[in-house]
Design a protein around this motif. Sequence first.
Motif, PDB file in Angstrom:
ATOM      1  N   SER A 155      35.313 -45.899  68.455  1.00 59.04           N
ATOM      2  CA  SER A 155      34.072 -45.695  69.450  1.00 59.04           C
ATOM      3  C   SER A 155      33.583 -44.446  68.472  1.00 59.04           C
ATOM      4  N   ALA A 156      34.546 -43.486  68.235  1.00 60.95           N
ATOM      5  CA  ALA A 156      34.660 -42.086  66.824  1.00 60.95           C
ATOM      6  C   ALA A 156      33.639 -42.048  65.799  1.00 60.95           C
ATOM      7  N   PHE A 157      33.221 -43.692  65.265  1.00 64.47           N
ATOM      8  CA  PHE A 157      32.879 -43.489  64.047  1.00 64.47           C
ATOM      9  C   PHE A 157      31.036 -44.126  64.307  1.00 64.47           C
ATOM     10  N   GLY A 158      30.927 -44.376  65.924  1.00 62.89           N
ATOM     11  CA  GLY A 158      30.272 -45.072  65.687  1.00 62.89           C
ATOM     12  C   GLY A 158      30.346 -46.326  65.455  1.00 62.89           C
ATOM     13  N   GLU A 159      28.667 -46.611  64.983  1.00 59.20           N
ATOM     14  CA  GLU A 159      28.305 -47.840  64.256  1.00 59.20           C
ATOM     15  C   GLU A 159      28.160 -47.664  63.254  1.00 59.20           C
ATOM     16  N   PHE A 181      43.259 -48.273  65.145  1.00 63.86           N
ATOM     17  CA  PHE A 181      42.002 -48.062  65.338  1.00 63.86           C
ATOM     18  C   PHE A 181      42.064 -48.543  67.053  1.00 63.86           C
ATOM     19  N   ILE A 182      41.369 -47.591  68.182  1.00 63.74           N
ATOM     20  CA  ILE A 182      41.789 -48.596  69.273  1.00 63.74           C
ATOM     21  C   ILE A 182      40.042 -48.250  70.272  1.00 63.74           C
ATOM     22  N   ILE A 199      34.421 -38.555  63.800  1.00 64.19           N
ATOM     23  CA  ILE A 199      35.290 -38.195  63.199  1.00 64.19           C
ATOM     24  C   ILE A 199      34.579 -38.125  61.940  1.00 64.19           C
ATOM     25  N   THR A 200      35.139 -36.375  61.484  1.00 61.26           N
ATOM     26  CA  THR A 200      34.315 -36.121  60.308  1.00 61.26           C
ATOM     27  C   THR A 200      35.587 -36.025  59.363  1.00 61.26           C
TER      28      THR A 200
END
Length: 89
Positions: free
Chosen positions: A55-59, A88-89, A34-35
């Motif tokens: 998961s697009a945001f990582g940690e 969020f999924i 995500i940007t």
Amino acid sequence: MKQKHQAKIEKLDFIGNRTYAIKDSIIVCLETQITKDIVDKISELEPLKVIFRDSAFGEDISLKQNSVHRLNVLIEKKNKNTTHVVEFI
């Protein structure tokens, strides 16, 4: 004979390869990252609901919080009378 209602699903190529609009009110963003640009483009559509791939945001919890905050501010700036949900999924 009952007719089945099919949801209109549109791929939003101008946002990314894995972002879709359902019935012009729900945005499903399955991008791998995500940007700010993705968040800005989604906000322009003023959706009632946005679903992001967790998961697009990582940690990076800060990225997730800032993205949701930015999305909320941009949508509310355009239309103060709308409510929307971010999941969020």
